[in-house]
Design a protein around this motif. Structure first.
Motif, PDB file in Angstrom:
ATOM      1  N   GLY A   1      34.532  84.742 -17.691  1.00 58.28           N
ATOM      2  CA  GLY A   1      33.304  84.740 -17.935  1.00 58.28           C
ATOM      3  C   GLY A   1      33.653  83.484 -19.211  1.00 58.28           C
ATOM      4  O   GLY A   1      32.698  83.306 -20.348  1.00 58.28           O
ATOM      5  N   GLU A   2      34.519  83.153 -18.976  1.00 56.80           N
ATOM      6  CA  GLU A   2      34.700  82.333 -19.555  1.00 56.80           C
ATOM      7  C   GLU A   2      34.334  80.353 -18.933  1.00 56.80           C
ATOM      8  O   GLU A   2      35.634  80.632 -18.626  1.00 56.80           O
ATOM      9  CB  GLU A   2      36.195  83.002 -21.113  1.00 56.80           C
ATOM     10  CG  GLU A   2      37.117  82.232 -20.408  1.00 56.80           C
ATOM     11  CD  GLU A   2      38.424  82.526 -20.836  1.00 56.80           C
ATOM     12  OE1 GLU A   2      38.323  82.245 -22.729  1.00 56.80           O
ATOM     13  OE2 GLU A   2      39.288  83.222 -21.254  1.00 56.80           O
ATOM     14  N   ILE A   3      35.248  79.287 -19.666  1.00 59.09           N
ATOM     15  CA  ILE A   3      35.537  78.273 -19.154  1.00 59.09           C
ATOM     16  C   ILE A   3      37.407  78.090 -19.779  1.00 59.09           C
ATOM     17  O   ILE A   3      37.813  78.232 -20.228  1.00 59.09           O
ATOM     18  CB  ILE A   3      34.634  77.001 -20.198  1.00 59.09           C
ATOM     19  CG1 ILE A   3      33.292  76.662 -20.338  1.00 59.09           C
ATOM     20  CG2 ILE A   3      35.690  75.773 -19.442  1.00 59.09           C
ATOM     21  CD1 ILE A   3      33.162  76.105 -21.194  1.00 59.09           C
ATOM     22  N   ALA A   4      37.419  77.573 -18.186  1.00 60.80           N
ATOM     23  CA  ALA A   4      38.787  77.898 -17.530  1.00 60.80           C
ATOM     24  C   ALA A   4      39.406  76.109 -17.359  1.00 60.80           C
ATOM     25  O   ALA A   4      40.555  75.903 -17.791  1.00 60.80           O
ATOM     26  CB  ALA A   4      39.713  78.405 -16.181  1.00 60.80           C
ATOM     27  N   GLY A   5      38.141  75.143 -16.647  1.00 57.67           N
ATOM     28  CA  GLY A   5      39.110  73.399 -16.461  1.00 57.67           C
ATOM     29  C   GLY A   5      37.406  73.094 -16.786  1.00 57.67           C
ATOM     30  O   GLY A   5      36.289  74.076 -16.834  1.00 57.67           O
ATOM     31  N   LEU A   6      37.904  71.631 -17.244  1.00 61.83           N
ATOM     32  CA  LEU A   6      36.218  70.515 -16.764  1.00 61.83           C
ATOM     33  C   LEU A   6      36.853  69.678 -15.896  1.00 61.83           C
ATOM     34  O   LEU A   6      38.684  69.124 -16.650  1.00 61.83           O
ATOM     35  CB  LEU A   6      36.251  70.381 -17.969  1.00 61.83           C
ATOM     36  CG  LEU A   6      35.787  71.512 -19.000  1.00 61.83           C
ATOM     37  CD1 LEU A   6      35.731  70.475 -20.906  1.00 61.83           C
ATOM     38  CD2 LEU A   6      33.978  71.969 -18.931  1.00 61.83           C
ATOM     39  N   ALA A   7      35.939  69.130 -15.585  1.00 62.26           N
ATOM     40  CA  ALA A   7      35.587  67.580 -14.767  1.00 62.26           C
ATOM     41  C   ALA A   7      35.273  66.994 -15.007  1.00 62.26           C
ATOM     42  O   ALA A   7      33.407  67.131 -15.074  1.00 62.26           O
ATOM     43  CB  ALA A   7      36.836  67.755 -13.135  1.00 62.26           C
ATOM     44  N   GLY A   8      35.317  65.219 -15.555  1.00 64.14           N
ATOM     45  CA  GLY A   8      34.573  64.546 -15.801  1.00 64.14           C
ATOM     46  C   GLY A   8      35.023  63.379 -15.005  1.00 64.14           C
ATOM     47  O   GLY A   8      35.635  63.118 -14.443  1.00 64.14           O
ATOM     48  N   PHE A   9      33.705  63.015 -14.132  1.00 67.77           N
ATOM     49  CA  PHE A   9      33.573  61.862 -13.032  1.00 67.77           C
ATOM     50  C   PHE A   9      33.047  60.715 -13.389  1.00 67.77           C
ATOM     51  O   PHE A   9      31.633  60.964 -13.956  1.00 67.77           O
ATOM     52  CB  PHE A   9      34.295  62.479 -11.784  1.00 67.77           C
ATOM     53  CG  PHE A   9      32.442  63.000 -11.739  1.00 67.77           C
ATOM     54  CD1 PHE A   9      31.851  62.492 -11.120  1.00 67.77           C
ATOM     55  CD2 PHE A   9      32.298  64.152 -11.494  1.00 67.77           C
ATOM     56  CE1 PHE A   9      30.201  62.705 -10.272  1.00 67.77           C
ATOM     57  CE2 PHE A   9      31.186  65.164 -11.360  1.00 67.77           C
ATOM     58  CZ  PHE A   9      30.121  63.679 -10.206  1.00 67.77           C
ATOM     59  N   VAL A  10      33.208  59.544 -12.761  1.00 67.56           N
ATOM     60  CA  VAL A  10      32.746  58.512 -12.580  1.00 67.56           C
ATOM     61  C   VAL A  10      32.025  58.307 -11.561  1.00 67.56           C
ATOM     62  O   VAL A  10      32.741  57.918 -10.980  1.00 67.56           O
ATOM     63  CB  VAL A  10      32.505  57.177 -13.650  1.00 67.56           C
ATOM     64  CG1 VAL A  10      32.307  55.959 -13.710  1.00 67.56           C
ATOM     65  CG2 VAL A  10      33.690  57.560 -15.147  1.00 67.56           C
ATOM     66  N   ALA A  11      30.390  57.807 -11.301  1.00 71.04           N
ATOM     67  CA  ALA A  11      30.148  57.532  -9.945  1.00 71.04           C
ATOM     68  C   ALA A  11      28.982  56.478 -10.411  1.00 71.04           C
ATOM     69  O   ALA A  11      28.063  56.611 -10.906  1.00 71.04           O
ATOM     70  CB  ALA A  11      29.720  58.383  -8.941  1.00 71.04           C
ATOM     71  N   ASP A  12      28.745  54.911  -9.905  1.00 73.10           N
ATOM     72  CA  ASP A  12      28.170  54.804  -9.363  1.00 73.10           C
ATOM     73  C   ASP A  12      27.522  53.885 -11.128  1.00 73.10           C
ATOM     74  O   ASP A  12      26.667  53.470 -11.613  1.00 73.10           O
ATOM     75  CB  ASP A  12      26.266  54.864  -9.105  1.00 73.10           C
ATOM     76  CG  ASP A  12      27.372  55.375  -7.753  1.00 73.10           C
ATOM     77  OD1 ASP A  12      27.439  54.544  -6.689  1.00 73.10           O
ATOM     78  OD2 ASP A  12      25.972  56.259  -7.564  1.00 73.10           O
ATOM     79  N   GLY A  13      29.267  53.394 -11.649  1.00 74.68           N
ATOM     80  CA  GLY A  13      28.701  53.284 -13.000  1.00 74.68           C
ATOM     81  C   GLY A  13      28.752  54.213 -14.365  1.00 74.68           C
ATOM     82  O   GLY A  13      28.413  53.707 -15.906  1.00 74.68           O
TER      83      GLY A  13
END
Length: 160
Positions: free
Chosen positions: A20-32
Protein backbone atom coordinates in the motif's frame (compact mmCIF):
# COMPACT_ATOMS: atom_id res chain seq x y z
CA UNK A 1 10.76 20.07 -4.63
CA UNK A 2 9.75 23.53 -5.81
CA UNK A 3 11.82 22.95 -8.92
CA UNK A 4 9.79 19.95 -10.10
CA UNK A 5 6.38 21.09 -8.86
CA UNK A 6 4.07 21.24 -11.85
CA UNK A 7 6.68 19.80 -14.22
CA UNK A 8 5.92 16.07 -13.96
CA UNK A 9 5.18 14.07 -17.09
CA UNK A 10 3.41 11.16 -15.42
CA UNK A 11 3.47 9.05 -18.58
CA UNK A 12 7.26 8.94 -18.22
CA UNK A 13 7.27 7.76 -14.57
CA UNK A 14 6.72 4.23 -13.27
CA UNK A 15 5.67 3.66 -9.67
CA UNK A 16 6.16 0.38 -7.77
CA UNK A 17 3.92 -0.23 -4.78
CA UNK A 18 4.39 -2.71 -1.96
CA UNK A 19 2.08 -3.01 1.03
CA UNK A 20 0.00 0.00 0.00
CA UNK A 21 2.93 2.40 -0.18
CA UNK A 22 5.27 3.67 -2.86
CA UNK A 23 8.28 1.36 -2.84
CA UNK A 24 10.16 2.77 -5.82
CA UNK A 25 10.15 5.01 -8.88
CA UNK A 26 11.63 4.96 -12.35
CA UNK A 27 11.69 7.90 -14.74
CA UNK A 28 12.61 7.66 -18.39
CA UNK A 29 13.14 9.71 -21.54
CA UNK A 30 11.68 8.62 -24.87
CA UNK A 31 11.35 10.67 -28.05
CA UNK A 32 12.86 13.71 -26.33
CA UNK A 33 10.36 13.78 -23.45
CA UNK A 34 11.34 12.80 -19.91
CA UNK A 35 9.81 12.61 -16.44
CA UNK A 36 10.25 16.34 -15.87
CA UNK A 37 9.83 19.35 -18.13
CA UNK A 38 11.76 21.96 -16.18
CA UNK A 39 11.94 25.35 -17.86
CA UNK A 40 15.01 27.58 -17.88
CA UNK A 41 13.00 30.05 -15.80
CA UNK A 42 12.43 27.40 -13.11
CA UNK A 43 16.15 26.54 -12.99
CA UNK A 44 16.95 30.25 -12.69
CA UNK A 45 14.34 30.82 -9.99
CA UNK A 46 15.72 27.92 -7.92
CA UNK A 47 19.48 28.37 -8.44
CA UNK A 48 20.00 31.91 -9.75
CA UNK A 49 20.90 33.01 -13.25
CA UNK A 50 24.35 31.41 -13.45
CA UNK A 51 23.63 28.34 -11.29
CA UNK A 52 20.37 27.67 -13.11
CA UNK A 53 21.99 27.96 -16.53
CA UNK A 54 24.83 25.64 -15.48
CA UNK A 55 22.45 23.01 -14.10
CA UNK A 56 20.19 23.12 -17.15
CA UNK A 57 23.22 22.83 -19.45
CA UNK A 58 24.73 20.00 -17.38
CA UNK A 59 21.49 18.02 -17.56
CA UNK A 60 21.38 18.54 -21.34
CA UNK A 61 25.02 17.39 -21.65
CA UNK A 62 24.28 14.30 -19.55
CA UNK A 63 21.38 13.38 -21.82
CA UNK A 64 23.49 13.93 -24.94
CA UNK A 65 26.41 11.98 -23.49
CA UNK A 66 24.21 8.89 -23.30
CA UNK A 67 24.23 9.03 -27.13
CA UNK A 68 20.45 8.86 -27.35
CA UNK A 69 19.00 7.50 -30.52
CA UNK A 70 15.45 7.56 -31.76
CA UNK A 71 15.07 3.84 -31.06
CA UNK A 72 16.25 4.10 -27.43
CA UNK A 73 14.59 4.61 -24.08
CA UNK A 74 16.87 6.39 -21.59
CA UNK A 75 16.46 5.70 -17.86
CA UNK A 76 16.91 9.01 -16.07
CA UNK A 77 16.26 7.68 -12.57
CA UNK A 78 15.51 4.43 -10.78
CA UNK A 79 15.12 4.39 -7.02
CA UNK A 80 13.83 1.87 -4.51
CA UNK A 81 13.10 2.94 -0.95
CA UNK A 82 15.90 1.83 1.35
CA UNK A 83 13.60 -0.29 3.52
CA UNK A 84 12.12 -1.97 0.43
CA UNK A 85 15.43 -3.06 -1.10
CA UNK A 86 15.76 -6.79 -1.47
CA UNK A 87 12.00 -7.18 -2.06
CA UNK A 88 12.17 -7.19 -5.86
CA UNK A 89 11.21 -3.54 -6.32
CA UNK A 90 14.12 -2.76 -8.64
CA UNK A 91 13.45 -5.87 -10.74
CA UNK A 92 9.78 -4.91 -10.97
CA UNK A 93 10.70 -1.42 -12.18
CA UNK A 94 13.14 -2.84 -14.74
CA UNK A 95 10.39 -5.14 -16.05
CA UNK A 96 8.13 -2.11 -16.33
CA UNK A 97 10.83 -0.22 -18.25
CA UNK A 98 11.21 -3.17 -20.62
CA UNK A 99 7.44 -3.17 -21.20
CA UNK A 100 7.33 0.60 -21.78
CA UNK A 101 10.25 0.43 -24.21
CA UNK A 102 8.51 -2.29 -26.20
CA UNK A 103 5.19 -0.43 -26.10
CA UNK A 104 6.91 2.67 -27.48
CA UNK A 105 8.72 0.65 -30.16
CA UNK A 106 12.21 1.07 -28.68
CA UNK A 107 14.92 -1.52 -29.31
CA UNK A 108 17.30 -0.51 -26.52
CA UNK A 109 17.33 0.86 -23.01
CA UNK A 110 20.23 3.03 -21.82
CA UNK A 111 21.23 4.36 -18.41
CA UNK A 112 24.10 5.92 -16.51
CA UNK A 113 25.32 4.37 -13.27
CA UNK A 114 27.80 6.19 -11.04
CA UNK A 115 31.14 4.32 -11.13
CA UNK A 116 31.08 4.20 -7.32
CA UNK A 117 27.85 2.17 -7.43
CA UNK A 118 29.34 -1.29 -8.06
CA UNK A 119 26.38 -3.09 -6.48
CA UNK A 120 23.96 -1.21 -8.72
CA UNK A 121 25.98 -2.03 -11.80
CA UNK A 122 26.03 -5.73 -10.89
CA UNK A 123 22.25 -5.60 -10.36
CA UNK A 124 21.66 -4.09 -13.81
CA UNK A 125 24.05 -6.56 -15.44
CA UNK A 126 22.04 -9.45 -13.91
CA UNK A 127 19.04 -7.97 -15.72
CA UNK A 128 20.69 -7.91 -19.14
CA UNK A 129 22.48 -4.53 -19.19
CA UNK A 130 26.03 -4.36 -20.54
CA UNK A 131 28.76 -1.77 -20.07
CA UNK A 132 29.31 0.32 -23.21
CA UNK A 133 31.82 2.84 -21.84
CA UNK A 134 32.81 4.93 -18.84
CA UNK A 135 32.44 8.69 -19.20
CA UNK A 136 33.91 11.60 -17.28
CA UNK A 137 31.46 14.47 -16.93
CA UNK A 138 33.26 17.10 -14.82
CA UNK A 139 30.55 19.80 -14.97
CA UNK A 140 27.78 17.30 -14.29
CA UNK A 141 29.88 15.81 -11.50
CA UNK A 142 30.32 19.13 -9.77
CA UNK A 143 26.63 19.99 -9.95
CA UNK A 144 24.98 16.58 -9.55
CA UNK A 145 27.73 14.53 -7.84
CA UNK A 146 28.16 12.05 -10.71
CA UNK A 147 31.47 12.97 -12.34
CA UNK A 148 32.30 9.49 -13.67
CA UNK A 149 29.55 7.25 -14.90
CA UNK A 150 29.19 3.92 -16.67
CA UNK A 151 26.88 3.89 -19.66
CA UNK A 152 24.89 0.64 -19.59
CA UNK A 153 22.73 -0.61 -22.46
CA UNK A 154 20.19 -3.40 -22.75
CA UNK A 155 19.08 -4.57 -26.19
CA UNK A 156 15.51 -5.83 -26.33
CA UNK A 157 14.79 -8.97 -28.34
CA UNK A 158 11.11 -8.36 -29.03
CA UNK A 159 8.03 -9.16 -26.94
CA UNK A 160 8.63 -10.77 -23.55
Amino acid sequence: MRLVAGTLNTDRILVARRGGEIAGLAGFVADGRGPFSISQEAWTREHGRIGGALRAAALAVARLASNPRRGDLYVEMLRARERKRGEGVGALLLQGLDAEARRLGKGRIRMFVDVRNAAGRRFYERHGYRLVRTLSLPVVGRLFHHGRVDLLVKTLDGPP
